[in-house]
Design a protein around this motif. Structure first.
Motif, short mmCIF file in Angstrom:
data_model
loop_
_atom_site.label_atom_id
_atom_site.label_comp_id
_atom_site.label_asym_id
_atom_site.label_seq_id
_atom_site.Cartn_x
_atom_site.Cartn_y
_atom_site.Cartn_z
N ARG A 4 0.81 -1.23 0.00
CA ARG A 4 0.00 0.00 0.00
C ARG A 4 0.84 1.27 0.00
O ARG A 4 0.33 2.35 -0.26
CB ARG A 4 -0.91 0.01 1.24
CG ARG A 4 -1.95 -1.10 1.26
CD ARG A 4 -2.85 -0.94 2.48
NE ARG A 4 -3.91 -1.92 2.54
CZ ARG A 4 -4.91 -1.90 3.42
NH1 ARG A 4 -4.96 -0.93 4.33
NH2 ARG A 4 -5.84 -2.83 3.40
N GLU B 95 -12.44 -7.25 -0.59
CA GLU B 95 -11.35 -6.39 -0.15
C GLU B 95 -10.60 -5.88 -1.38
O GLU B 95 -10.47 -6.58 -2.38
CB GLU B 95 -10.39 -7.17 0.75
CG GLU B 95 -11.00 -7.59 2.08
CD GLU B 95 -9.98 -8.24 2.99
OE1 GLU B 95 -8.77 -8.21 2.64
OE2 GLU B 95 -10.37 -8.76 4.04
N ASN B 96 -10.12 -4.67 -1.31
CA ASN B 96 -9.39 -4.09 -2.44
C ASN B 96 -8.04 -4.75 -2.63
O ASN B 96 -7.27 -4.88 -1.68
CB ASN B 96 -9.18 -2.59 -2.22
CG ASN B 96 -10.42 -1.77 -2.48
OD1 ASN B 96 -11.45 -1.96 -1.83
ND2 ASN B 96 -10.33 -0.86 -3.43
N PHE C 142 -6.57 -3.49 -5.63
CA PHE C 142 -6.12 -2.25 -6.26
C PHE C 142 -6.96 -1.12 -5.68
O PHE C 142 -8.12 -1.31 -5.34
CB PHE C 142 -6.30 -2.32 -7.78
CG PHE C 142 -5.64 -3.51 -8.40
CD1 PHE C 142 -4.28 -3.52 -8.66
CD2 PHE C 142 -6.38 -4.64 -8.73
CE1 PHE C 142 -3.66 -4.62 -9.22
CE2 PHE C 142 -5.76 -5.75 -9.30
CZ PHE C 142 -4.41 -5.74 -9.54
N TRP C 143 -6.41 0.08 -5.61
CA TRP C 143 -7.09 1.16 -4.91
C TRP C 143 -7.48 2.34 -5.80
O TRP C 143 -8.31 3.16 -5.39
CB TRP C 143 -6.20 1.68 -3.76
CG TRP C 143 -5.99 0.65 -2.70
CD1 TRP C 143 -4.95 -0.22 -2.58
CD2 TRP C 143 -6.87 0.35 -1.59
NE1 TRP C 143 -5.11 -1.03 -1.49
CE2 TRP C 143 -6.27 -0.70 -0.86
CE3 TRP C 143 -8.08 0.89 -1.15
CZ2 TRP C 143 -6.85 -1.23 0.29
CZ3 TRP C 143 -8.66 0.37 -0.01
CH2 TRP C 143 -8.05 -0.68 0.70
N SER C 144 -6.91 2.44 -6.98
CA SER C 144 -7.14 3.63 -7.81
C SER C 144 -8.02 3.29 -9.01
O SER C 144 -7.97 2.18 -9.54
CB SER C 144 -5.81 4.22 -8.29
OG SER C 144 -5.03 4.61 -7.18
N ASN D 265 -8.66 7.34 -5.43
CA ASN D 265 -8.78 6.04 -4.81
C ASN D 265 -10.24 5.70 -4.49
O ASN D 265 -11.09 6.59 -4.44
CB ASN D 265 -7.93 5.97 -3.53
CG ASN D 265 -6.44 5.98 -3.84
OD1 ASN D 265 -6.04 5.80 -4.98
ND2 ASN D 265 -5.62 6.17 -2.82
N THR E 169 -12.98 2.40 -2.55
CA THR E 169 -13.17 1.11 -1.88
C THR E 169 -14.42 0.46 -2.48
O THR E 169 -15.32 1.14 -2.98
CB THR E 169 -13.38 1.26 -0.36
OG1 THR E 169 -14.63 1.93 -0.12
CG2 THR E 169 -12.25 2.04 0.29
N TYR E 170 -14.48 -0.86 -2.40
CA TYR E 170 -15.67 -1.56 -2.89
C TYR E 170 -16.89 -1.24 -2.04
O TYR E 170 -18.02 -1.30 -2.54
CB TYR E 170 -15.43 -3.06 -2.94
CG TYR E 170 -14.50 -3.48 -4.06
CD1 TYR E 170 -14.88 -3.32 -5.40
CD2 TYR E 170 -13.24 -3.99 -3.80
CE1 TYR E 170 -14.04 -3.69 -6.43
CE2 TYR E 170 -12.39 -4.36 -4.83
CZ TYR E 170 -12.79 -4.20 -6.14
OH TYR E 170 -11.95 -4.55 -7.16
N ILE F 202 -11.29 5.36 2.63
CA ILE F 202 -10.04 4.76 2.17
C ILE F 202 -9.06 4.74 3.35
O ILE F 202 -8.88 5.75 4.03
CB ILE F 202 -9.47 5.55 0.99
CG1 ILE F 202 -10.43 5.45 -0.20
CG2 ILE F 202 -8.10 5.03 0.59
CD1 ILE F 202 -10.39 6.63 -1.11
N VAL G 215 -2.87 3.82 2.68
CA VAL G 215 -2.83 3.59 1.23
C VAL G 215 -2.22 4.80 0.54
O VAL G 215 -2.52 5.95 0.88
CB VAL G 215 -4.25 3.33 0.68
CG1 VAL G 215 -4.23 3.23 -0.85
CG2 VAL G 215 -4.83 2.05 1.27
N THR H 27 -1.42 7.75 -2.14
CA THR H 27 -2.32 8.70 -2.80
C THR H 27 -1.80 8.97 -4.21
O THR H 27 -0.77 8.41 -4.62
CB THR H 27 -2.45 10.01 -2.01
OG1 THR H 27 -1.14 10.55 -1.79
CG2 THR H 27 -3.13 9.76 -0.66
#
Length: 348
Positions: free
Chosen positions: A140, A239-240, A242-244, A275, A277-278, A306, A310, A312
């Motif tokens: 992260r 769960e993520n 990937f974040w972006s 970013n 989140t699901y 988020i 993580v 940015t």
């Protein structure tokens, strides 16, 4: 609008992103020569754009990694948008054969063809990826701000290893293909410049007639699994990994702007909204589509922020040079869901 009807070669024209790129160039007044892998796919692409029949031609290239694959189609074009590249992390049996070589050799093939046979071309825009920037060893990467300065450091040998995960090989393929492009420019001093477009996970609406719920592209399936008839409200929220993310239409606009903007010459561009989140995704789906709420996971609606640890992102360059204004997460998710529900209704 195009000052004159220039002809733009767009490779991989049937893809999720490429269809939007084709759409933006057609609406911009350009003539598009698209490449696809079969005659059947060519017909589907034509079905996607019936109102632009006079501006759209399709050529069939079965294997972009074959030497000379693009020699015929680059002739007499004014610009090139190269989107064709393997995007798969499942079912890969040989990282080198299935991911690394096609990405690198396909990129060099198009550049060699343009250099040798397309003297009118002044700009080539290449679809790279956040994968070409990301250092997976950092996880992260708390406190890091990703930008165009970043490069994926994984070497070819590590990605080609038999025990290397396909996701690592895919990321490395994107990185090495882009590096090969920059090396080509440095070594050959061509009469054209290049620009590279680096998006993370691309979400948004499917507009292509080739779209099929049974064979959705990776990012569309990523959303559809949260709302398909096989899911339910009691399912856990993923769960993520990937974040972006970014909207597919913003990435298409980036390709058009990079082609049209003089300042974009020989530049990399990180194309990203930010970013996510699901949990944010399911919150939007549940609020906006009450008719399918029983099949969208609830999760913990208040736990959608988020995490602080993580990385940015900095996308100021794309906004300043390309003039991008990014769509919101809500617009992206809702328009993706609408297109998926439309596909679902059509298959019923």
């Amino acid at each position: 609008m195009a000052e004159k009807q220039e002809t733009i070669l767009i490779t991989g024209a049937s893809g999720f992103l490429a269809t939007h790129v084709v759409d933006y160039f057609l609406r911009g007044g350009y003539h598009v020569r698209g490449t696809v892998r079969s005659a059947a796919v060519a017909e589907k692409v034509k079905e996607t754009f019936p109102q632009y029949a006079a501006q759209l031609d399709l050529a069939i290239i079965g294997d972009v990694a074959q030497p000379g694959a693009f020699d015929a189609v680059v002739k007499d074009v004014d610009g090139v948008i190269h989107t064709a590249a393997p995007f798969q992390v499942f079912g890969v049996k040989d990282n080198e054969r299935d991911l690394l070589k096609p990405a690198i050799e396909g990129t060099l093939n198009i550049l060699n063809a343009v250099h040798a046979l397309a003297p009118k071309v002044k700009r080539v825009v290449l679809t790279s990826s956040f994968a070409a920037m990301a250092d997976h060893s950092k996880g992260r990467w708390p406190g890091h701000v990703y930008s165009e300065q970043d490069w994926n450091p994984t070497p070819y040998e590590a990605a080609a290893a038999k025990d290397a995960h396909a996701a690592i090989a895919y990321s490395t393929a994107k990185s090495l293909a882009e590096r090969a492009a920059w090396d080509f420019v440095k070594q050959n001093n061509p009469t054209f410049t290049i620009s590279t477009i680096m998006p993370p996970m691309i979400y948004g609406p499917n507009i292509n007639a080739t779209a099929d719920l049974a064979k959705l592209n990776t990012s569309s399936m990523d959303i559809y699994r949260l709302m398909s008839p096989q899911s339910k409200s009691s399912d856990p929220v993923p769960e993520n990994m990937f974040w972006s993310f970014v909207d597919v239409r913003d990435v298409a606009q980036a390709h058009l702007s990079a082609y049209q903007t003089a300042e974009a010459a020989n530049q990399r561009f990180f194309i990203c909204k930010g970013n996510f989140t699901y949990q944010q995704f399911v919150n939007v789906l549940r609020a906006s589509f009450p008719e399918i709420r029983d099949r969208v996971p609830v999760g913990n609606p208040d736990a959608d922020r988020i995490p602080d640890d993580v990385y940015t992102v900095d996308t100021s360059k794309s906004q300043k040079v390309l003039g991008l204004s990014y769509r919101s997460l809500e617009e992206t998710v809702c328009d993706a869901a609408r297109s998926l529900l439309k596909l679902e209704a059509g298959k019923a």
